[in-house]
Design a protein around this motif. Structure first.
Motif, PDB file in Angstrom:
ATOM      1  N   ALA A 177      28.463  -1.058  -0.091  1.00  0.00           N
ATOM      2  CA  ALA A 177      27.459   0.005  -0.243  1.00  0.00           C
ATOM      3  C   ALA A 177      26.055  -0.598  -0.319  1.00  0.00           C
ATOM      4  CB  ALA A 177      27.755   0.832  -1.494  1.00  0.00           C
ATOM      5  N   ILE A 234      25.514   8.006  -2.833  1.00  0.00           N
ATOM      6  CA  ILE A 234      26.847   7.561  -2.436  1.00  0.00           C
ATOM      7  C   ILE A 234      27.820   7.879  -3.560  1.00  0.00           C
ATOM      8  CG2 ILE A 234      28.276   5.467  -2.228  1.00  0.00           C
ATOM      9  CD1 ILE A 234      26.157   4.232  -0.495  1.00  0.00           C
ATOM     10  N   LEU A 268      28.559   8.369   2.086  1.00  0.00           N
ATOM     11  CA  LEU A 268      27.102   8.407   1.946  1.00  0.00           C
ATOM     12  C   LEU A 268      26.600   9.695   2.585  1.00  0.00           C
ATOM     13  CD1 LEU A 268      24.404   5.739   2.433  1.00  0.00           C
ATOM     14  CD2 LEU A 268      24.336   7.760   3.885  1.00  0.00           C
TER      15      LEU A 268
END
Ligand code: 4AD
Ligand code: MG
Length: 463
Positions: free
Chosen positions: A264, A389, A434
């Motif tokens: 991420a 996210i 996301l």
């Protein structure tokens, strides 16, 4: 028509070159010296191209003097170094061909300034404004940077279905898809609607997430990602929620929560760098006209490491902050936007990954931690936007998953395929989603999420 894009013209074509450009007139000014200035935009870049249309043109009085904002033209002429301030080059026209006139009065994007609220009612025209043109270009380059990031890391792009029969988030906020007559649907003996007679022979809805189907491919191909539209029928009238939004969902086999958080962070940083590199002109525009400071913020975050904190620790930070929140923080609560923003903006002063949330507030598929009360979940929080996210390590233990499904009031029979992944060669795996519009919002500084998607869908909004 052989035309050259304005972006290309402005990025270094030699003066003296013959060019044909085409676009929409932003303004026309008539000079006493016997010519008119036309500002033309073709969407390829923020800048307009200035055209000098001399009165000697055959159709000067007949056409050029009738051009108003919104009209479309094709101009053939010679590129010249400009003497005026504001542009390096301009085109001296040899021919101006009008493709479509626009009446002077009615065009909604004439000279007057039009607010974002009003523009939301004109989604078919708003891409012709500076702001929405810039948003469209930034959106494109973020999508492109997404595919590049995953391709370079060997992730496979998988298309998951838009119509589905399972509710991934288990929240029930789904838009139903049916061909039954809403007034007189067929009914079973007990009076309930008989979905066996519906198009799919069962109840179906628009997907809230491609994760469950994505997992099946990760548990065969290794690393995959999805990038598609998702739908939520929640009645959220906020500047961060849409009923239809795009989500990017990577899923990795043989991975745990740490791997997930690392991915991420690398992904977001890659996106920030890409938009800084390829969208500089548009970012400067947002910095000037939309949110002063948005550019410096992106530059700072493009290299800064993300903060990391557990949910339990984050709640303690909130409780002891001395800040008067609208919702008083306490362990077990679902974090509100004000809490998320406080953590990102005041405590960590940048992106922060919050991990190990209470099981009770998270979805059934997240892996139970050994403490019996939290799950291996993570949210990435950004300044201004809050949660961008949401992800987790997935529960790979068959019995634990079955028990959780039951405890969540879900029918394990409806998740048979999902359980099969655990029955046959289960592996630890993890992934995240996301929200693409929240990303565009963050990069552009646009205040309302409805202004970063071409056709926003929200409660009572479907223009
Ligand atoms: O946190 P969410 O609900 O997570 C999932 O759907 C998981 N199945 C993802 C996964 O693990 N594969 O949603 C993920 C992200 C949020 O963090 C947020 O950025 C965005 O999707 N999002 C929305 N964006 C706009 N409007 C809404 N109504 C949104 N709901 C979620
Ligand atoms: Mg979430």
């Amino acid at each position: 028509m052989k035309r050259i894009r304005i972006k290309t013209v402005l990025s270094g074509v030699e003066p003296g070159t013959r060019v044909t450009v085409a676009g929409w007139v932003r303004t026309r000014r008539d000079s006493k010296g016997g010519f008119s200035f036309l500002e033309i935009n073709d969407g390829s870049c923020l800048a307009n191209l200035q055209v000098i249309a001399p009165a000697e043109l055959d159709n000067y009085a007949g056409d050029v003097l009738k051009l108003h904002p919104g009209a479309s033209v094709a101009v053939e002429g010679t590129l010249e170094a400009s003497e005026g301030a504001g542009q390096a080059v301009e085109v001296r026209a040899r021919a101006v061909r009008v493709l479509g006139f626009a009446p002077p009065v009615e065009y909604p994007l004439g000279k007057q300034k039009v607010g974002f609220d009003r523009l939301r009612e004109l989604p078919h025209l708003r891409a012709r404004t500076n702001s929405f043109g810039a948003v469209a270009r930034v959106r494109h380059l973020l999508a492109n940077a997404t595919h590049r990031f995953f391709h370079e890391r060997g992730f496979l792009y998988v298309h998951t279905p838009i119509i589905t029969s399972s509710d991934c988030e288990g929240a029930g906020a789904m838009f139903q898809v049916t061909t039954l007559d809403p007034h007189t649907p067929p009914r079973r003996a007990d009076g309930a609607v008989d979905y066996e007679q519906d198009f799919f022979g069962r109840r179906a809805a628009l997907t809230v997430s491609g994760q469950l189907e994505g997992e099946t491919y990760a548990c065969a191909m290794g690393d995959i990602y999805t990038f598609g539209p998702t739908f939520r029928a929640e009645n959220s009238n906020t500047r961060r929620h849409l009923a239809e939004f795009w989500m990017i969902e990577p899923e990795m086999a043989f991975a745990d929560l740490d791997d997930d958080a690392e991915l991420a962070e690398a992904f977001l940083r890659h996106l920030f760098q890409a938009v800084l590199r390829d969208g500089a002109d548009d970012l400067r525009f947002f910095d000037r006209r939309v949110l002063p400071g948005v550019l410096a913020r992106l530059e700072r975050l493009a290299d800064a490491p993300f903060g990391r904190v557990t949910y339990t620790e984050a709640v303690r930070l909130l409780e002891t902050s001395g800040r008067a929140f609208e919702f008083a923080p306490c362990w077990g609560m679902d974090m509100q936007s004000e809490h998320e923003r406080f953590l990102a903006e005041e405590v960590f002063k940048g992106p922060v990954v919050v991990t190990d949330y209470p099981a009770a507030i998270k979805a059934f598929y997240m892996r139970r931690n050994d403490d019996g009360r939290t799950v291996a979940a993570m949210d990435v929080l950004l300044p201004e936007v809050g949660e961008i996210i949401g992800g987790s390590q997935r529960e790979e233990r068959m019995e634990v998953l079955e028990a959780t499904l039951r405890a969540s009031g879900l029918n394990p029979d409806e998740y048979a395929a999902y359980l099969d992944l655990r029955r046959y060669g289960s592996v630890p795996h993890a992934g995240f989603g996301l929200g693409f519009e929240r990303l565009v919002q963050f990069c552009t500084g646009m205040h309302n999420i409805r202004d970063v998607i071409p056709y926003p869908r929200a409660p009572r909004l479907c223009v």
